[in-house]
Design a protein around this motif. Sequence first.
Motif, PDB file in Angstrom:
ATOM      1  N   ARG A 133       6.530  -9.238  11.355  1.00  0.00           N
ATOM      2  CA  ARG A 133       5.273  -8.975  12.092  1.00  0.00           C
ATOM      3  C   ARG A 133       4.945  -7.502  11.885  1.00  0.00           C
ATOM      4  NH1 ARG A 133       8.431 -12.451  15.220  1.00  0.00           N
ATOM      5  NH2 ARG A 133       7.356 -14.285  16.009  1.00  0.00           N
ATOM      6  N   CYS A 180       9.619 -14.166  19.014  1.00  0.00           N
ATOM      7  CA  CYS A 180       9.905 -12.728  18.966  1.00  0.00           C
ATOM      8  C   CYS A 180      10.694 -12.254  20.194  1.00  0.00           C
ATOM      9  CB  CYS A 180       8.591 -11.947  18.833  1.00  0.00           C
ATOM     10  SG  CYS A 180       8.855 -10.323  18.114  1.00  0.00           S
ATOM     11  N   LEU A 181      11.747 -13.001  20.507  1.00  0.00           N
ATOM     12  CA  LEU A 181      12.582 -12.650  21.663  1.00  0.00           C
ATOM     13  C   LEU A 181      13.673 -11.673  21.217  1.00  0.00           C
ATOM     14  CD1 LEU A 181      13.736 -13.081  24.554  1.00  0.00           C
ATOM     15  CD2 LEU A 181      15.038 -15.017  23.607  1.00  0.00           C
ATOM     16  N   VAL A 197      16.343  -8.379  22.697  1.00  0.00           N
ATOM     17  CA  VAL A 197      16.847  -7.389  23.657  1.00  0.00           C
ATOM     18  C   VAL A 197      17.565  -6.311  22.834  1.00  0.00           C
ATOM     19  CG1 VAL A 197      18.504  -6.977  25.531  1.00  0.00           C
ATOM     20  CG2 VAL A 197      17.041  -9.023  25.564  1.00  0.00           C
ATOM     21  N   ASP A 222      23.686  -8.628  26.705  1.00  0.00           N
ATOM     22  CA  ASP A 222      24.724  -9.199  27.579  1.00  0.00           C
ATOM     23  C   ASP A 222      24.616  -8.730  29.021  1.00  0.00           C
ATOM     24  OD1 ASP A 222      25.670 -10.540  25.433  1.00  0.00           O
ATOM     25  OD2 ASP A 222      27.388  -9.214  25.079  1.00  0.00           O
ATOM     26  N   GLY A 279      21.898  -9.849  30.876  1.00  0.00           N
ATOM     27  CA  GLY A 279      21.002 -10.794  31.547  1.00  0.00           C
ATOM     28  C   GLY A 279      19.530 -10.568  31.241  1.00  0.00           C
ATOM     29  N   GLY A 324      17.935 -11.023  28.408  1.00  0.00           N
ATOM     30  CA  GLY A 324      17.414 -12.143  27.623  1.00  0.00           C
ATOM     31  C   GLY A 324      17.018 -13.289  28.546  1.00  0.00           C
ATOM     32  N   LEU A 327      11.972 -21.420  17.902  1.00  0.00           N
ATOM     33  CA  LEU A 327      12.530 -21.640  16.565  1.00  0.00           C
ATOM     34  C   LEU A 327      13.521 -20.527  16.265  1.00  0.00           C
ATOM     35  CD1 LEU A 327       9.714 -23.193  16.522  1.00  0.00           C
ATOM     36  CD2 LEU A 327       9.944 -23.038  14.047  1.00  0.00           C
ATOM     37  N   ARG A 361      12.059 -21.007   5.953  1.00  0.00           N
ATOM     38  CA  ARG A 361      13.230 -20.469   6.647  1.00  0.00           C
ATOM     39  C   ARG A 361      14.173 -21.571   7.121  1.00  0.00           C
ATOM     40  NH1 ARG A 361      13.139 -15.580   9.232  1.00  0.00           N
ATOM     41  NH2 ARG A 361      13.795 -16.503  11.205  1.00  0.00           N
ATOM     42  N   SER A 366      14.316 -22.968   9.914  1.00  0.00           N
ATOM     43  CA  SER A 366      14.853 -22.642  11.248  1.00  0.00           C
ATOM     44  C   SER A 366      15.090 -23.920  12.032  1.00  0.00           C
ATOM     45  CB  SER A 366      13.840 -21.793  12.016  1.00  0.00           C
ATOM     46  OG  SER A 366      13.382 -20.743  11.220  1.00  0.00           O
TER      47      SER A 366
HETATM   48  N1  1C4 Z   1      23.978 -17.294  20.068  1.00  0.00           N
HETATM   49  C1  1C4 Z   1      24.585 -17.737  21.151  1.00  0.00           C
HETATM   50  N2  1C4 Z   1      24.821 -16.981  22.247  1.00  0.00           N
HETATM   51  C2  1C4 Z   1      24.421 -15.714  22.196  1.00  0.00           C
HETATM   52  C3  1C4 Z   1      23.764 -15.179  21.073  1.00  0.00           C
HETATM   53  C4  1C4 Z   1      23.542 -16.024  19.960  1.00  0.00           C
HETATM   54  N3  1C4 Z   1      22.926 -15.588  18.865  1.00  0.00           N
HETATM   55  N4  1C4 Z   1      23.473 -13.893  21.329  1.00  0.00           N
HETATM   56  C5  1C4 Z   1      23.952 -13.627  22.569  1.00  0.00           C
HETATM   57  N5  1C4 Z   1      24.536 -14.719  23.078  1.00  0.00           N
HETATM   58  C6  1C4 Z   1      25.193 -14.870  24.362  1.00  0.00           C
HETATM   59  C7  1C4 Z   1      26.118 -13.706  24.679  1.00  0.00           C
HETATM   60  O1  1C4 Z   1      27.365 -13.876  24.032  1.00  0.00           O
HETATM   61  C8  1C4 Z   1      26.248 -13.812  26.173  1.00  0.00           C
HETATM   62  O2  1C4 Z   1      27.144 -14.830  26.511  1.00  0.00           O
HETATM   63  P1  1C4 Z   1      28.065 -14.756  27.842  1.00  0.00           P
HETATM   64  O3  1C4 Z   1      28.844 -13.515  27.698  1.00  0.00           O
HETATM   65  O4  1C4 Z   1      27.082 -14.694  28.985  1.00  0.00           O
HETATM   66  O5  1C4 Z   1      28.843 -16.003  27.783  1.00  0.00           O
HETATM   67  C9  1C4 Z   1      24.858 -14.286  26.574  1.00  0.00           C
HETATM   68  O6  1C4 Z   1      24.237 -14.820  25.426  1.00  0.00           O
HETATM   69  C10 1C4 Z   1      24.044 -13.100  27.058  1.00  0.00           C
HETATM   70  O7  1C4 Z   1      22.869 -13.572  27.651  1.00  0.00           O
HETATM   71  P2  1C4 Z   1      21.778 -12.544  28.163  1.00  0.00           P
HETATM   72  O8  1C4 Z   1      20.809 -13.233  29.040  1.00  0.00           O
HETATM   73  O9  1C4 Z   1      22.444 -11.315  28.693  1.00  0.00           O
HETATM   74  O10 1C4 Z   1      21.065 -12.235  26.815  1.00  0.00           O
HETATM   75  P3  1C4 Z   1      20.759 -10.860  26.100  1.00  0.00           P
HETATM   76  O11 1C4 Z   1      21.955 -10.345  25.399  1.00  0.00           O
HETATM   77  O12 1C4 Z   1      20.054  -9.936  27.027  1.00  0.00           O
HETATM   78  O13 1C4 Z   1      19.687 -11.370  25.006  1.00  0.00           O
HETATM   79  C11 1C4 Z   1      19.222 -12.325  22.872  1.00  0.00           C
HETATM   80  C12 1C4 Z   1      19.935 -12.485  24.205  1.00  0.00           C
HETATM   81  C13 1C4 Z   1      19.495 -13.525  22.027  1.00  0.00           C
HETATM   82  C14 1C4 Z   1      17.727 -12.175  23.116  1.00  0.00           C
HETATM   83  C15 1C4 Z   1      19.773 -11.038  22.215  1.00  0.00           C
HETATM   84  O14 1C4 Z   1      21.120 -11.266  21.901  1.00  0.00           O
HETATM   85  C16 1C4 Z   1      19.049 -10.617  20.956  1.00  0.00           C
HETATM   86  O15 1C4 Z   1      18.074  -9.879  21.016  1.00  0.00           O
HETATM   87  N6  1C4 Z   1      19.510 -11.061  19.807  1.00  0.00           N
HETATM   88  C17 1C4 Z   1      18.942 -10.693  18.515  1.00  0.00           C
HETATM   89  C18 1C4 Z   1      17.558 -11.335  18.326  1.00  0.00           C
HETATM   90  C19 1C4 Z   1      17.632 -12.852  18.453  1.00  0.00           C
HETATM   91  O16 1C4 Z   1      18.518 -13.504  17.943  1.00  0.00           O
HETATM   92  N7  1C4 Z   1      16.618 -13.380  19.189  1.00  0.00           N
HETATM   93  C20 1C4 Z   1      16.503 -14.793  19.410  1.00  0.00           C
HETATM   94  C21 1C4 Z   1      15.272 -15.279  18.682  1.00  0.00           C
HETATM   95  S1  1C4 Z   1      14.935 -16.962  18.954  1.00  0.00           S
HETATM   96  C22 1C4 Z   1      12.089 -15.879  15.839  1.00  0.00           C
HETATM   97  C23 1C4 Z   1      10.685 -15.259  15.835  1.00  0.00           C
HETATM   98  O17 1C4 Z   1      10.507 -14.333  15.038  1.00  0.00           O
HETATM   99  O18 1C4 Z   1       9.805 -15.666  16.600  1.00  0.00           O
HETATM  100  C24 1C4 Z   1      12.312 -16.684  14.588  1.00  0.00           C
HETATM  101  C25 1C4 Z   1      11.298 -17.792  14.379  1.00  0.00           C
HETATM  102  C26 1C4 Z   1      11.550 -18.646  13.147  1.00  0.00           C
HETATM  103  O19 1C4 Z   1      10.610 -19.284  12.661  1.00  0.00           O
HETATM  104  O20 1C4 Z   1      12.757 -18.639  12.687  1.00  0.00           O
HETATM  105  C27 1C4 Z   1      12.536 -16.118  18.192  1.00  0.00           C
HETATM  106  C28 1C4 Z   1      13.151 -16.987  19.216  1.00  0.00           C
HETATM  107  O21 1C4 Z   1      12.282 -14.965  18.421  1.00  0.00           O
HETATM  108  N8  1C4 Z   1      12.329 -16.688  17.005  1.00  0.00           N
END
Ligand code: 1C4
Length: 441
Positions: free
Chosen positions: A322, A362-363, A365, A371, A373, A375, A397, A431, A433
Amino acid sequence: MSPQSSAAFVADFRQAAPYIHYLSGKTIVLAVSSHVLLADKLASLAKDIQLLASLGVRLVLVHGTRQYLNNMMHAAGETLSYHRGWRITDEATLQQVKQACGMVRFDIEAALSSSPAQMPDRNQRRLRVASGNFLLAKPLGVLDGIDMGYTGRIRKVDAEAIQQRLNEGCLVLVSPLGQSLSGKSFNLGLDDAAQALAVTLKAEKLVFLTSDDGVRSADGTLLNQLTAADAQTLLDTSAHSADMSRMLKAAIYVLENGVRRAHILSGLNDGSLIAELFTRQGSGTALAQSSFMRIRAADNRDIGDIISLIAPLEHAGILLPRNREYLENHIHEFSVLEHDCHVYGCVALKVFEQQHTGELACLVVSPDAQDGGYGELLLDYVLKQAKARGVHTLFALSTNTGDWFDERGFETAELSELPPARQEQYLQNKRRSKIYRRSLV
Ligand code: 1C4
């Protein structure tokens, strides 16, 4: 430097960077209790103050005198008298207060005059200290039939004179003594002087450096963050020392009058001021008018922060690309999570009105805040937003976050369930996805 300590340094520096940027050019009023000044902590505190000044923070320091006075009175075999928490200042006490102020000022000026190691040019960049008749006072008068003598209250702060000194790059040093228009001096409370200075100067922060670690709850837990309402509840429901009550009241007052943050922390622990101002967890208690964390609709001013969050993940292939133009055109779909004025996360909700569906996209943190909370909070926010907009099914996705969605009530879905426009984009970007769905009805 070992690789581990180098990595820790880089992580700490990255965490501090937004705070350095944010505080540059801002005014901070430091209210330093005499406990701190008498505990041989002045030299280390002075180094931290010089560091703040070198980062462009405009500093006003107001000091206390009570411990100095107590020592002087004790040596003379006398005691101070108080009424309703106010010191009664007779002629003799006023002379002692003036002496104490003189001593403290010279000590502070000397400590701040030492050459700071972090200044590139030690001679030129010496921190200059400005003092003066900045506080106009009025007598407290007679309270319950007791003449409070030379105990005074603030009548006016000469903000213009202070701003002038700050503009010249000086630290402004203020003693808790004010002058009246009739030419008399009046003894002022440290908290009274500090709150008047912070409000009149429209300071960003009022920081109390005291002998307490911060504000504690009734069960003794140190509270890192408090809203003004929480602080009022604490004052109403649990017992605190007279000093802590006064600091809390001053903190609430300044927050209600435009100061963004108040802090209460120990001035006895080396580096506590720097840890409080430049780390998310702080070292004492930070107080704000309302909650420190909020999720809000993004606007164009957030685009830089959003790009910083998403760029590394786009390069890693985790997020769709983006660019700035896309963000400008779709900023209404984005929300950001900010904590203490810094953006730590973002999310977008795309709504396909005809199909009553939406996509959480586009999620992100920030890595230094994961970790905790955030997300989950962003997800909850989008779920509410989507429901309010009539979305029946929310999609997400992802190439690598499937488990995260699984654990939060999503299930896998087929490509054919996506709205046609999104199916087309899916096929184009190749992709492959995984698709997740959560029903909202
Ligand atoms: N898989 C499984 N668990 C995960 C994980 C993962 N990839 N990443 C973190 N966790 C777990 C942690 O281990 C932790 O577990 P625990 O200790 O509680 O058992 C828990 O989640 C933490 O939860 P939280 O609420 O504290 O979460 P945060 O760490 O604050 O945030 C995110 C979680 C996934 C948002 C964060 O780790 C992050 O920013 N990750 C990198 C970016 C990412 O993977 N974002 C998810 C995107 S899915 C794309 C788009 O562009 O729109 C692609 C679209 C397409 O077409 O492919 C999205 C939606 O944005 N899609």
